[in-house]
Design an enzyme around this catalytic site. Structure first.
Site, mmCIF file in Angstrom:
data_model
loop_
_atom_site.group_PDB
_atom_site.id
_atom_site.type_symbol
_atom_site.label_atom_id
_atom_site.label_comp_id
_atom_site.label_asym_id
_atom_site.label_seq_id
_atom_site.Cartn_x
_atom_site.Cartn_y
_atom_site.Cartn_z
ATOM 1 C CG ASP A 1 -9.207 5.022 2.180
ATOM 2 O OD1 ASP A 1 -8.752 5.599 3.190
ATOM 3 O OD2 ASP A 1 -8.484 4.465 1.339
ATOM 4 C CD GLU B 1 -5.189 3.719 -2.395
ATOM 5 O OE1 GLU B 1 -6.048 4.464 -1.881
ATOM 6 O OE2 GLU B 1 -4.057 4.116 -2.721
ATOM 7 C CG ASP C 1 -1.642 1.295 1.474
ATOM 8 O OD1 ASP C 1 -1.648 2.147 0.555
ATOM 9 O OD2 ASP C 1 -2.232 1.452 2.566
ATOM 10 C CE LYS D 1 -1.788 7.003 -3.400
ATOM 11 N NZ LYS D 1 -2.273 6.025 -2.390
#
Ligand code: ADP
Ligand code: MG
Length: 606
Positions: free
Chosen positions: A190, A167, A9, A70
């Site tokens: 999330d 994800e 991840d 990211k």
């Protein structure tokens, strides 16, 4: 043993790595004992690199550290020029932004590669072997360029990227939602450090498809930290604005606020203290959970709006009916107020069987394990890979336990003798998907003897049970005596080579038409073989009293059945048998009547 495929991840705030060991997906801890690695990169003067907690510590000491890189993956300078970031960045000649770390220029791909190298190292140290293959997760909304950038970062880190997984899909795998039925719909909420994602997935033949996704790439735990830090600062009555604080001061407050926030997940009140915040100025405050909930309300309110939108986009009208599960992902979903919100919006208790900040990594590990074969044995032990049954009259397969039944399981059926005065029945245990017994595999057989009886009178109950170890026990009971015969078959019922399963299933598809035709023919033939002699016997008794037209129809239907038997075509035989059945309906009624009359006469004569 096949090569390991690690699962990663690669998160905005935190990253994690794991692998399947002895059939179980696990995350691997670094030297500091933590399975969660902050996605932070520091580069030293001579190019040495630190990743994770130690990099963050250097930021505390004033060094420049890249976090949340990211956000910039696969994006051009022109797209991001206006965004503020923790380190300065500029446009490279190729239009890609370059970030300055200790005098050197690094792209987002290069910085991410450092995080991946670190994770690879963690895995190799723990496993004491080298690894070269990985599955890496990305947000559902990542476009091609962003996915490719992630892949490139993996390659730069010396990893062959076997698959990029989204994800929410990974999280759903970690929560075992792939075991839900076909067309099940699940929501994945999330809330991480810097991003919020909400997705609705639908299961199709074991694979999740994203029905709708929404989110905010600037919404997460960081915003809560900021709101809390601001509140704390306002409580101190300095008259200075929080936004005008020196970078390092702001950072200290933010770091403390984050710690307090995390503690308030368990505690009701927590003290915040920063001694010597400034020369003679010590910060000391007490913060209650109520306060936290109040300052973070705008953040979770925004997520609520996005949830409602995604539910509408996915065509979910009634969450209680149209949605099968909701799972929590991301460290910020540990916060009780967030859980409450999810429970309210989705009208159910969210599943909290997984650590929310580890679920995505665990899902990547599962995907890697399936691809490397490390998880195959476990998966196969879960369900019967092929159907199990016994052979019945005419050489047909009679399925007792269909394929893909979860074990342990049990199933049974009653069988009778096909022939009068039969003294024994052979129970052949079969495995496979074909209609005819001979095309399936025989796992074993057992003979059950019983007292001779007219056709269809002896009764044998057969029960299959598979325990959690995959051992199949076949029990055959003569119902009249209660005598049991037991046959035990080792794990062959569930332990089948993958390629054999594939072959069997694909053959059953290839031959589906022929197989079905043969089953229909066989069933019709058995019926015909029963019917023809019965019709003959009946006619002998009552043909004198029947209409000529009716007799003629019976004769002609009989002839049609015999012809169809010769012809070997299933549907004509089935039709002919049905015709004969119908033609003899009245005769059968006459026979019954006659039998009753005779019985009555006997009674009267006695
Ligand atoms: P990401 O997916 O963005 O990389 P994570 O899922 O690891 O990040 O989430 C990180 C966020 O979770 C941080 O804001 C962190 O403060 C928050 N967090 C972690 N543990 C807790 C906790 N016990 N209570 C509240 N927030 C937490
Ligand atoms: Mg995440």
């Amino acid at each position: 043993m096949a090569d390991d495929i690690i699962g990663i991840d690669l998160g905005t705030t935190n990253s994690a790595v794991g692998v399947v060991e002895s059939g179980f997906p696990i995350l691997l801890a670094g030297e500091d004992g933590s399975r969660i690695v902050p996605s932070a990169v520091w580069v030293g003067q001579d190019g040495d690199v630190e990743v994770g907690k130690s990099a963050l510590r250097r930021r505390g000491a004033g060094a420049q550290v890249a976090t949340s890189i990211k956000r910039f993956m696969g994006r051009r300078y022109a797209e991001v020029a206006d965004e503020d970031f923790c380190v300065p960045f500029k446009e490279q000649q190729d239009g890609v932004p370059a970030f300055e770390l200790n005098g050197g220029d690094y792209t987002a791909v290069q910085i991410s590669a450092e995080i991946l190298k670190h994770l690879k190292q963690v895995a190799e140290t723990q496993l004491e072997r080298s690894v070269s293959k990985a599955v890496i997760t990305v947000p559902a909304y990542f476009n091609d360029a962003q996915r490719n950038a992630t892949k490139q970062a993996g390659e730069l880190a010396g990893l062959e990227v076997m698959r990029i997984v989204s994800e929410p899909t990974a999280a759903a795998l970690a929560y075992g939602l792939d075991k839900l039925g076909e067309k099940s719909r699940v929501a994945v909420y999330d809330l991480g450090g810097g991003t919020f994602d909400i997705s609705v997935l639908e299961l199709h033949e074991g694979v999740f498809q994203v029905l709708a996704t929404a989110g905010d790439t600037r919404l997460g735990g960081d915003d809560i930290d900021e709101a809390l830090a601001q509140w704390c600062w306002s409580q101190l009555d300095t008259g200075e604005s929080f936004d005008n604080l020196a970078n390092q001061e702001r950072q200290r407050l933010l770091d403390e606020a984050k710690l307090v926030k995390e503690k308030l997940t368990e505690a009701d009140r927590v003290g915040l203290s920063i001694p010597f915040f400034r020369e003679n100025f010590h910060v000391s405050l007490e913060i209650t959970r109520d306060t936290l909930e109040r300052v973070m309300r705008p953040v979770i309110a925004k997520t609520e709006g996005l949830c409602r939108r995604v539910l509408a986009d996915a065509g979910i009208k009634d969450v209680e009916v149209d949605l099968n599960a909701v799972v929590l992902v991301g460290g910020s979903t540990r916060i009780p107020a967030v859980r409450d919100l999810v429970g309210r919006v989705f009208r159910r208790e969210p599943d909290s069987s997984q650590h929310p900040d580890e679920a995505v990594a665990i899902g990547a590990v599962i995907q890697g394990g399936v691809m490397s074969g490390a998880l195959r044995d476990m998966v196969l032990l879960d369900v019967t890979p092929l159907s199990l049954g016994i052979e019945t009259f005419g050489g047909l397969m009679n399925v007792l336990i269909p394929r893909n039944t979860t074990i342990p399981c049990k199933a049974g059926e009653m069988f009778t003798n096909a022939i009068a005065n039969q003294e024994m029945m052979r129970v052949r245990v079969l495995q496979g998907e074909r209609e005819m017994a001979r095309d399936n595999w025989e796992l074993g057989s057992v003979d059950v003897s019983f007292d001779p009886a007219p056709k269809g009178q002896a009764r044998v109950g057969v029960q299959f049970s598979i325990d959690e170890n995959g051992i199949l026990e076949v029990l055959a009971r003569d119902v009249s005596t209660g005598k049991d015969t037991v046959l035990e078959i080792n794990s062959a019922a569930v332990d089948v080579d993958d390629s054999d399963v594939e072959k069997m299933v694909s053959e059953s598809v290839d031959y589906a038409f022929e197989d079905m035709a043969e089953r229909i023919f066989t069933e019709a033939r058995l019926k015909a073989e029963e019917l023809l002699p019965a019709v003959e016997m009946g006619l002998a008794q009552v043909q004198d009293v029947m209409e000529p037209a009716e007799l003629e129809e019976i004769r002609s239907a009989e002839a049609a059945v015999r012809a169809a038997l010769e012809g070997r075509e299933p549907n004509p035989l089935k039709a002919a048998v049905q015709r004969l059945d119908k033609a003899t309906e009245h005769m059968a009624a006459v026979l019954v009547e006659k039998a009753m009359e005779e019985a009555l006469m006997r009674k009267l004569g006695e």
